[in-house]
Design a protein around this motif. Structure first.
Motif, PDB file in Angstrom:
ATOM      1  N   ALA A 122       1.368  -1.405   0.306  1.00 62.21           N
ATOM      2  CA  ALA A 122      -0.327   0.039   0.273  1.00 62.21           C
ATOM      3  C   ALA A 122       0.516   1.563  -0.254  1.00 62.21           C
ATOM      4  CB  ALA A 122      -0.813   0.129   0.925  1.00 62.21           C
ATOM      5  N   ILE A 123       1.973   1.353   0.362  1.00 60.34           N
ATOM      6  CA  ILE A 123       3.151   1.920   0.537  1.00 60.34           C
ATOM      7  C   ILE A 123       3.507   2.095  -1.191  1.00 60.34           C
ATOM      8  CG2 ILE A 123       5.370   3.448   0.944  1.00 60.34           C
ATOM      9  CD1 ILE A 123       4.414   1.508   3.860  1.00 60.34           C
ATOM     10  N   ASP A 124       4.151   3.682  -2.235  1.00 58.01           N
ATOM     11  CA  ASP A 124       4.118   3.948  -2.657  1.00 58.01           C
ATOM     12  C   ASP A 124       5.513   4.669  -3.125  1.00 58.01           C
ATOM     13  OD1 ASP A 124       5.144   4.294  -5.718  1.00 58.01           O
ATOM     14  OD2 ASP A 124       3.233   6.118  -5.784  1.00 58.01           O
ATOM     15  N   ALA A 125       6.746   3.338  -2.584  1.00 62.41           N
ATOM     16  CA  ALA A 125       8.567   3.576  -2.350  1.00 62.41           C
ATOM     17  C   ALA A 125       8.552   4.397  -3.212  1.00 62.41           C
ATOM     18  CB  ALA A 125       8.389   2.504  -2.443  1.00 62.41           C
ATOM     19  N   PRO A 126       8.571   4.693  -4.317  1.00 68.00           N
ATOM     20  CA  PRO A 126       8.762   5.584  -5.452  1.00 68.00           C
ATOM     21  C   PRO A 126       8.054   7.074  -5.047  1.00 68.00           C
ATOM     22  CG  PRO A 126       8.596   3.839  -6.876  1.00 68.00           C
ATOM     23  CD  PRO A 126       8.073   3.261  -5.313  1.00 68.00           C
ATOM     24  N   ARG A 127       6.479   7.059  -5.106  1.00 69.03           N
ATOM     25  CA  ARG A 127       6.888   8.692  -4.975  1.00 69.03           C
ATOM     26  C   ARG A 127       7.245   8.679  -3.298  1.00 69.03           C
ATOM     27  NH1 ARG A 127       0.241   9.924  -2.820  1.00 69.03           N
ATOM     28  NH2 ARG A 127       0.672  11.973  -3.514  1.00 69.03           N
ATOM     29  N   VAL A 128       7.321   8.628  -2.583  1.00 64.71           N
ATOM     30  CA  VAL A 128       7.241   8.105  -1.575  1.00 64.71           C
ATOM     31  C   VAL A 128       9.285   8.915  -0.879  1.00 64.71           C
ATOM     32  CG1 VAL A 128       8.515   7.796   1.524  1.00 64.71           C
ATOM     33  CG2 VAL A 128       6.389   6.902   0.520  1.00 64.71           C
ATOM     34  N   GLU A 129      10.004   8.418  -1.902  1.00 58.48           N
ATOM     35  CA  GLU A 129      11.607   8.613  -2.375  1.00 58.48           C
ATOM     36  C   GLU A 129      11.241  10.137  -2.852  1.00 58.48           C
ATOM     37  OE1 GLU A 129      15.019   9.259  -1.988  1.00 58.48           O
ATOM     38  OE2 GLU A 129      13.866   8.033  -1.178  1.00 58.48           O
ATOM     39  N   ARG A 130      10.354  10.087  -4.412  1.00 60.38           N
ATOM     40  CA  ARG A 130      10.088  11.468  -4.680  1.00 60.38           C
ATOM     41  C   ARG A 130       9.844  12.744  -3.909  1.00 60.38           C
ATOM     42  NH1 ARG A 130       7.282   8.983  -8.838  1.00 60.38           N
ATOM     43  NH2 ARG A 130       5.413   9.812  -7.824  1.00 60.38           N
ATOM     44  N   LEU A 131       8.672  12.013  -2.745  1.00 61.28           N
ATOM     45  CA  LEU A 131       8.259  13.637  -1.656  1.00 61.28           C
ATOM     46  C   LEU A 131       9.598  13.979  -1.001  1.00 61.28           C
ATOM     47  CD1 LEU A 131       5.194  12.706  -1.423  1.00 61.28           C
ATOM     48  CD2 LEU A 131       5.761  14.593  -2.448  1.00 61.28           C
ATOM     49  N   ARG A 132      10.525  12.707  -0.402  1.00 60.13           N
ATOM     50  CA  ARG A 132      11.489  13.325   1.077  1.00 60.13           C
ATOM     51  C   ARG A 132      12.653  13.954  -0.364  1.00 60.13           C
ATOM     52  NH1 ARG A 132      13.505   8.004   2.143  1.00 60.13           N
ATOM     53  NH2 ARG A 132      11.676   8.329   3.591  1.00 60.13           N
ATOM     54  N   GLN A 133      13.044  13.225  -1.799  1.00 57.18           N
ATOM     55  CA  GLN A 133      13.848  14.715  -2.466  1.00 57.18           C
ATOM     56  C   GLN A 133      13.253  15.931  -2.378  1.00 57.18           C
ATOM     57  OE1 GLN A 133      17.253  13.524  -3.426  1.00 57.18           O
ATOM     58  NE2 GLN A 133      17.538  15.830  -4.031  1.00 57.18           N
ATOM     59  N   ALA A 134      12.047  15.630  -2.903  1.00 53.92           N
ATOM     60  CA  ALA A 134      11.749  17.635  -2.692  1.00 53.92           C
ATOM     61  C   ALA A 134      11.488  18.325  -1.772  1.00 53.92           C
ATOM     62  CB  ALA A 134      10.145  17.223  -3.655  1.00 53.92           C
ATOM     63  N   LEU A 135      11.222  17.243  -0.172  1.00 48.34           N
ATOM     64  CA  LEU A 135      11.192  18.275   0.819  1.00 48.34           C
ATOM     65  C   LEU A 135      12.747  18.538   1.405  1.00 48.34           C
ATOM     66  CD1 LEU A 135       8.746  16.311   2.962  1.00 48.34           C
ATOM     67  CD2 LEU A 135       8.871  18.540   2.213  1.00 48.34           C
ATOM     68  N   ALA A 136      13.797  17.421   0.780  1.00 46.72           N
ATOM     69  CA  ALA A 136      15.313  18.106   1.018  1.00 46.72           C
ATOM     70  C   ALA A 136      16.279  19.068   0.002  1.00 46.72           C
ATOM     71  CB  ALA A 136      15.697  16.382   0.903  1.00 46.72           C
ATOM     72  N   ASP A 137      15.631  18.842  -1.198  1.00 44.95           N
ATOM     73  CA  ASP A 137      15.862  20.436  -2.143  1.00 44.95           C
ATOM     74  C   ASP A 137      14.792  21.655  -1.926  1.00 44.95           C
ATOM     75  OD1 ASP A 137      14.009  20.019  -3.687  1.00 44.95           O
ATOM     76  OD2 ASP A 137      15.061  18.422  -5.256  1.00 44.95           O
ATOM     77  N   GLY A 138      14.185  21.260  -1.615  1.00 45.11           N
ATOM     78  CA  GLY A 138      13.170  22.754  -1.195  1.00 45.11           C
ATOM     79  C   GLY A 138      11.634  22.908  -2.078  1.00 45.11           C
ATOM     80  N   SER A 139      11.889  21.882  -3.584  1.00 47.94           N
ATOM     81  CA  SER A 139      10.885  22.134  -3.976  1.00 47.94           C
ATOM     82  C   SER A 139       9.785  21.910  -4.359  1.00 47.94           C
ATOM     83  CB  SER A 139      11.547  21.544  -5.471  1.00 47.94           C
ATOM     84  OG  SER A 139      11.894  20.003  -5.397  1.00 47.94           O
TER      85      SER A 139
END
Length: 107
Positions: free
Chosen positions: A65-82
């Protein structure tokens, strides 16, 4: 936008009665303890759909039920401020949920 969430999104399970063997183990140190913990004739146990769904989720350990690629994209977007937050979209969905729950939709 109206979204209906029947049964809180949980799957329907049939009600079962009796012992399934998944309950806590009864340990008896003597005859009195054994008599006190033994099920009586006619005792029944009925679990809610929510409890059955939780039990099933715990049993399978399914994390699909956890979309790992989406979680990673969100994590990266939070990290780089985008990552951007659309406050209007959040407010609209909160109002829609309030209306579904029987509120007036007005704050």
């Amino acid at each position: 936008m109206n979204t209906t969430i029947p049964n809180n999104g949980l799957p329907k399970f049939t009600q079962t009665t009796g012992s399934s063997g998944n309950g806590p183990a009864a340990t008896a140190s003597g005859p009195a303890d054994a008599a006190a913990s033994a099920p009586k004739a006619g005792d029944q146990l009925k679990l809610t759909d929510s409890a059955l769904a939780l039990q099933e989720a715990a049993r399978t350990g399914d994390s699909s039920a956890i979309d790992a690629p989406r979680v990673e994209r969100l994590r990266q977007a939070l990290a780089d401020g985008s990552y951007t937050i659309d406050a209007n979209r959040i407010a609209e969905r909160m109002l829609a949920l309030e209306q579904q729950l029987g509120g007036t939709g007005k704050a």
